[in-house]
Design a protein around this motif. Structure first.
Motif, PDB file in Angstrom:
ATOM      1  N   SER A 452      -6.362  71.510 -57.212  1.00 19.85           N
ATOM      2  CA  SER A 452      -5.175  72.111 -57.831  1.00 19.85           C
ATOM      3  C   SER A 452      -3.914  71.773 -57.053  1.00 19.85           C
ATOM      4  O   SER A 452      -2.830  71.698 -57.624  1.00 19.85           O
ATOM      5  CB  SER A 452      -5.349  73.625 -57.927  1.00 19.85           C
ATOM      6  OG  SER A 452      -5.411  74.182 -56.626  1.00 19.85           O
ATOM      7  N   TYR A 455      -1.615  65.918 -55.471  1.00 22.26           N
ATOM      8  CA  TYR A 455      -0.594  65.309 -56.326  1.00 22.26           C
ATOM      9  C   TYR A 455      -1.216  64.456 -57.434  1.00 22.26           C
ATOM     10  O   TYR A 455      -0.542  64.034 -58.374  1.00 22.26           O
ATOM     11  CB  TYR A 455       0.354  64.473 -55.458  1.00 22.26           C
ATOM     12  CG  TYR A 455      -0.233  63.159 -54.979  1.00 22.26           C
ATOM     13  CD1 TYR A 455       0.069  61.955 -55.620  1.00 22.26           C
ATOM     14  CD2 TYR A 455      -1.095  63.113 -53.892  1.00 22.26           C
ATOM     15  CE1 TYR A 455      -0.469  60.764 -55.181  1.00 22.26           C
ATOM     16  CE2 TYR A 455      -1.636  61.933 -53.455  1.00 22.26           C
ATOM     17  CZ  TYR A 455      -1.311  60.742 -54.093  1.00 22.26           C
ATOM     18  OH  TYR A 455      -1.828  59.567 -53.647  1.00 22.26           O
ATOM     19  N   LYS A 456      -2.539  64.147 -57.373  1.00 27.61           N
ATOM     20  CA  LYS A 456      -3.205  63.368 -58.417  1.00 27.61           C
ATOM     21  C   LYS A 456      -3.101  64.072 -59.771  1.00 27.61           C
ATOM     22  O   LYS A 456      -2.964  63.419 -60.823  1.00 27.61           O
ATOM     23  CB  LYS A 456      -4.671  63.185 -58.038  1.00 27.61           C
ATOM     24  CG  LYS A 456      -4.906  62.235 -56.853  1.00 27.61           C
ATOM     25  CD  LYS A 456      -4.636  60.797 -57.241  1.00 27.61           C
ATOM     26  CE  LYS A 456      -5.055  59.842 -56.141  1.00 27.61           C
ATOM     27  NZ  LYS A 456      -4.841  58.437 -56.518  1.00 27.61           N
ATOM     28  N   ASN A 457      -3.203  65.390 -59.767  1.00 26.18           N
ATOM     29  CA  ASN A 457      -3.084  66.124 -61.036  1.00 26.18           C
ATOM     30  C   ASN A 457      -1.697  65.941 -61.642  1.00 26.18           C
ATOM     31  O   ASN A 457      -1.534  65.907 -62.867  1.00 26.18           O
ATOM     32  CB  ASN A 457      -3.374  67.602 -60.810  1.00 26.18           C
ATOM     33  CG  ASN A 457      -4.814  67.838 -60.388  1.00 26.18           C
ATOM     34  OD1 ASN A 457      -5.712  67.087 -60.787  1.00 26.18           O
ATOM     35  ND2 ASN A 457      -5.052  68.853 -59.577  1.00 26.18           N
ATOM     36  N   VAL A 458      -0.684  65.887 -60.767  1.00 23.40           N
ATOM     37  CA  VAL A 458       0.672  65.651 -61.283  1.00 23.40           C
ATOM     38  C   VAL A 458       0.780  64.261 -61.877  1.00 23.40           C
ATOM     39  O   VAL A 458       1.430  64.053 -62.910  1.00 23.40           O
ATOM     40  CB  VAL A 458       1.695  65.861 -60.151  1.00 23.40           C
ATOM     41  CG1 VAL A 458       3.108  65.629 -60.660  1.00 23.40           C
ATOM     42  CG2 VAL A 458       1.570  67.266 -59.571  1.00 23.40           C
ATOM     43  N   LEU A 459       0.139  63.260 -61.215  1.00 24.77           N
ATOM     44  CA  LEU A 459       0.192  61.883 -61.755  1.00 24.77           C
ATOM     45  C   LEU A 459      -0.474  61.799 -63.116  1.00 24.77           C
ATOM     46  O   LEU A 459      -0.071  61.002 -63.985  1.00 24.77           O
ATOM     47  CB  LEU A 459      -0.488  60.929 -60.777  1.00 24.77           C
ATOM     48  CG  LEU A 459       0.191  60.778 -59.389  1.00 24.77           C
ATOM     49  CD1 LEU A 459      -0.586  59.782 -58.526  1.00 24.77           C
ATOM     50  CD2 LEU A 459       1.626  60.325 -59.530  1.00 24.77           C
ATOM     51  N   LYS A 460      -1.495  62.615 -63.346  1.00 26.32           N
ATOM     52  CA  LYS A 460      -2.169  62.588 -64.642  1.00 26.32           C
ATOM     53  C   LYS A 460      -1.269  63.081 -65.772  1.00 26.32           C
ATOM     54  O   LYS A 460      -1.509  62.784 -66.949  1.00 26.32           O
ATOM     55  CB  LYS A 460      -3.439  63.439 -64.580  1.00 26.32           C
ATOM     56  CG  LYS A 460      -4.529  62.843 -63.702  1.00 26.32           C
ATOM     57  CD  LYS A 460      -5.740  63.750 -63.654  1.00 26.32           C
ATOM     58  CE  LYS A 460      -6.821  63.181 -62.745  1.00 26.32           C
ATOM     59  NZ  LYS A 460      -8.008  64.054 -62.691  1.00 26.32           N
ATOM     60  N   ARG A 461      -0.216  63.840 -65.432  1.00 26.02           N
ATOM     61  CA  ARG A 461       0.696  64.328 -66.454  1.00 26.02           C
ATOM     62  C   ARG A 461       1.802  63.339 -66.747  1.00 26.02           C
ATOM     63  O   ARG A 461       2.745  63.667 -67.451  1.00 26.02           O
ATOM     64  CB  ARG A 461       1.301  65.647 -65.995  1.00 26.02           C
ATOM     65  CG  ARG A 461       0.255  66.762 -65.820  1.00 26.02           C
ATOM     66  CD  ARG A 461       0.910  68.128 -65.876  1.00 26.02           C
ATOM     67  NE  ARG A 461       1.861  68.329 -64.812  1.00 26.02           N
ATOM     68  CZ  ARG A 461       1.532  68.845 -63.626  1.00 26.02           C
ATOM     69  NH1 ARG A 461       0.280  69.185 -63.380  1.00 26.02           N
ATOM     70  NH2 ARG A 461       2.453  69.023 -62.711  1.00 26.02           N
ATOM     71  N   TYR A 463       3.564  61.364 -64.277  1.00 25.45           N
ATOM     72  CA  TYR A 463       4.456  61.054 -63.152  1.00 25.45           C
ATOM     73  C   TYR A 463       3.903  59.890 -62.355  1.00 25.45           C
ATOM     74  O   TYR A 463       2.758  59.473 -62.555  1.00 25.45           O
ATOM     75  CB  TYR A 463       4.615  62.280 -62.248  1.00 25.45           C
ATOM     76  CG  TYR A 463       5.350  63.417 -62.920  1.00 25.45           C
ATOM     77  CD1 TYR A 463       6.745  63.468 -62.912  1.00 25.45           C
ATOM     78  CD2 TYR A 463       4.643  64.431 -63.568  1.00 25.45           C
ATOM     79  CE1 TYR A 463       7.401  64.519 -63.526  1.00 25.45           C
ATOM     80  CE2 TYR A 463       5.300  65.468 -64.193  1.00 25.45           C
ATOM     81  CZ  TYR A 463       6.698  65.520 -64.172  1.00 25.45           C
ATOM     82  OH  TYR A 463       7.344  66.549 -64.760  1.00 25.45           O
ATOM     83  N   GLN A 533      -0.320  61.403 -49.436  1.00 29.26           N
ATOM     84  CA  GLN A 533       0.438  62.199 -50.392  1.00 29.26           C
ATOM     85  C   GLN A 533       1.926  62.027 -50.119  1.00 29.26           C
ATOM     86  O   GLN A 533       2.369  62.098 -48.994  1.00 29.26           O
ATOM     87  CB  GLN A 533       0.058  63.679 -50.261  1.00 29.26           C
ATOM     88  CG  GLN A 533       0.726  64.566 -51.299  1.00 29.26           C
ATOM     89  CD  GLN A 533       0.165  65.961 -51.240  1.00 29.26           C
ATOM     90  OE1 GLN A 533      -0.801  66.177 -50.552  1.00 29.26           O
ATOM     91  NE2 GLN A 533       0.767  66.859 -51.988  1.00 29.26           N
ATOM     92  N   LEU A 536       7.045  63.625 -54.987  1.00 31.36           N
ATOM     93  CA  LEU A 536       7.010  63.420 -56.439  1.00 31.36           C
ATOM     94  C   LEU A 536       8.409  63.510 -57.001  1.00 31.36           C
ATOM     95  O   LEU A 536       9.213  64.346 -56.590  1.00 31.36           O
ATOM     96  CB  LEU A 536       6.120  64.487 -57.096  1.00 31.36           C
ATOM     97  CG  LEU A 536       4.654  64.546 -56.568  1.00 31.36           C
ATOM     98  CD1 LEU A 536       3.924  65.657 -57.283  1.00 31.36           C
ATOM     99  CD2 LEU A 536       3.979  63.224 -56.804  1.00 31.36           C
TER     100      LEU A 536
END
Length: 537
Positions: A452, A455-461, A463, A533, A536
């Motif tokens: 959670s 930052y990988k989760n942010v890239l999936k959205r 970014y 990391q 972003l």
């Protein structure tokens, strides 16, 4: 309208600047008072300034004037100014334009008569005496025959020659001279430093420590001898651990060091005479004492010889001394033969009494008694051995009965231990399973928290992360220059790119941008490698 200044007429007075007026006043005063003598009391004197100049004031009961003594003049004064001293100052009056003050620049200074110096001397003598520096109880006796003599005086005057000549005439010895000034500015400090320097020497130093000190100076006026009235000299003399002789001036001259010293000499020559004895007198005295000692020894030997002769006459002769022992020896020799005969008879009678009891029948009876006693003891020993054997056999039989039941008890104990071990094994397996389950749940929870926050989760959205040629995240566009190679990280991998300026056209296909060479090689689409990391945006 009429001006307010219409009726004012211009003044005829000359106009001066402040500096010009101050300079004119300075020249006028210096011309009018070029050389003056002023009598007054010193006030506010605190010693020379760090620059070497001395600043103070002269006053009487109605007025006060500032005074200054420049460094070059101060070193030539015969005596040092002191607070409250009444003096006559010679110099010139001048002004200090910076603060509109006037002062006298002193070129020479002298006490206002001998009475002023004597009053100052008496006051200092009273004050130092109240501190106990002149107490007779603290005076030390001079050594009778010093091996090393320390002299504190001027090396060029006649005083040192008189002292050396007198010492060589009376009793030649080792003399150490500490050269000092004996008059003028700084002479008091030099004399005090010399006294302290001699006392600081150690017995084992290369220069041997003196056994006695002589502080000497020739005669002169009260002003000439004023250095030896200095407080620092008096304190150094009183604190000296080495006996000190004061020889300052002539016999009628008195200074404060004479009171603080252990002995006062009337003249420097007298100090040398006090320091060492006359060698010729000592030699004559030694010869006289040696002659008296020889005569006393001769008389003593004669008296002892006469006493021995009297004792010899009173002693008995050799025959008289040996008569009594010789008689006792003769009596003992006479009774020796009779004594041997009586002793032989006594021994024979005792032997016969013992032999009377040694008949054959008596010996046979004793042998039979001993044999019967031995047989009885053998029989008792046999019965004791049989009882011990029977007792040991019964004990062994009891042990056999006990050991017969041991295998059954061991089998029961082994079965119980095996059951207990099986139960403990089942409990341990259950505990391990529960512990692994809890740890697996904890690891899963930590992994969910880590995913959670990644930052990988942010890239999936949608970014991306921009990195420069050093593989560092770029957080601002201003940090990149046109044509700088960068790498863009998406959720599924990385691509390389080159920055452009404004709406510029990207470079032609014929010259594709070179791939970035990162310091740490990272595969762009490897999901197992976790890149660093970054920021972003």
């Amino acid at each position: 309208m009429t001006s307010l200044f219409e009726n004012d007429s211009p003044s005829n007075l000359a106009e001066y600047s402040v500096s010009e007026l101050s300079g004119s006043i300075k020249r006028t005063i210096e011309n009018a008072f070029d050389q003056v003598r002023v009598r007054g009391e010193i006030s506010g004197y605190r010693g020379p300034h760090s620059s070497g100049h001395a600043y103070f004031a002269l006053k009487d009961d109605k007025a006060r004037i500032d005074a200054v003594i420049w460094k070059g003049t101060f070193s030539r004064l015969k005596f040092r100014p002191e607070e409250g001293m009444e003096v006559i100052a010679t110099g010139k009056v001048t002004t200090f334009p910076g603060s509109s003050k006037y002062q006298i620049t002193i070129e020479s200074l002298e006490p206002a008569g001998a009475g002023a110096l004597m009053a100052l001397l008496e006051e200092r003598k009273r004050r130092l005496g109240a501190e106990g520096l002149f107490d007779q109880a603290s005076k030390r006796r001079l050594p009778f025959m010093p091996k090393v003599i320390g002299v504190v005086t001027s090396p060029t005057g006649a005083v040192i020659r008189d002292i050396l000549h007198r010492i060589s005439d009376r009793f030649p010895g080792h003399v150490i001279v500490w050269p000092v000034k004996v008059q003028g500015e700084g002479s008091g400090e030099e004399v005090a430093a010399a006294i302290r320097g001699f006392n600081a020497m150690k017995p084992g130093d290369a220069i041997r420590r003196p056994d006695v000190l002589i502080v000497a100076r020739g005669g002169g006026s009260l002003e000439d001898l004023w250095s030896f009235n200095d407080e620092v000299v008096v304190r150094a003399a009183a604190a000296s651990e080495i006996p000190l002789i004061s020889a300052v001036g002539h016999e009628t001259d008195w200074t404060l060091i004479d009171y603080a010293a252990d002995v006062r000499a009337p003249t420097p020559t007298g100090a040398a005479e006090m320091a060492v004895p006359v060698k010729a007198d000592l030699e004559a005295q030694v010869k006289n004492l040696a002659a008296r000692l020889g005569g006393a020894m001769t008389r003593q030997m004669d008296n002892r010889r006469q006493g021995v002769r009297a004792l010899v006459r009173a002693m008995p002769s050799l025959d008289q001394l040996l008569a009594l022992p010789r008689r006792r020896f003769d009596e003992a020799a006479t009774g020796l033969g009779r004594g041997l005969e009586l002793n032989t008879i006594t021994k024979r009678r005792g032997f016969e009494r013992v032999a009377a009891h040694l008949r054959p029948d008596v010996l046979a009876n004793r042998i039979l008694e001993r044999r019967q006693m031995l047989n009885d003891r053998l029989m008792r020993v046999g019965r004791i051995v049989e009882r011990l054997v029977d007792r040991s056999r019964a004990r062994i039989e009891r042990f056999d009965a006990v050991l017969a039941g041991v295998p059954a008890r061991l089998s029961a104990q082994t079965a119980r231990s095996r059951d207990l071990l099986a139960n403990l094994s089942r409990h341990a397996d259950t505990a391990v399973v529960h512990q692994l389950t809890r740890r697996r749940a904890d690891v899963a929870a930590q992994n969910r928290v880590l995913q959670s926050l990644s930052y990988k989760n942010v890239l999936k959205r949608g970014y991306a992360v921009i990195r420069d040629v050093e593989d560092r995240p770029v957080s601002a566009a201003a940090a990149l220059l046109p044509g700088a190679p960068v790498s863009i990280e998406f959720a599924d991998g990385r691509v390389n790119a080159v920055t452009t300026e404004g709406n510029a056209v990207p470079p032609p296909a014929s010259a594709p941008p070179q791939p970035l060479q990162h310091k740490r090689s990272t595969k762009s689409v490897d999901p197992e490698v976790k890149p660093k990391q970054g920021t972003l945006f």
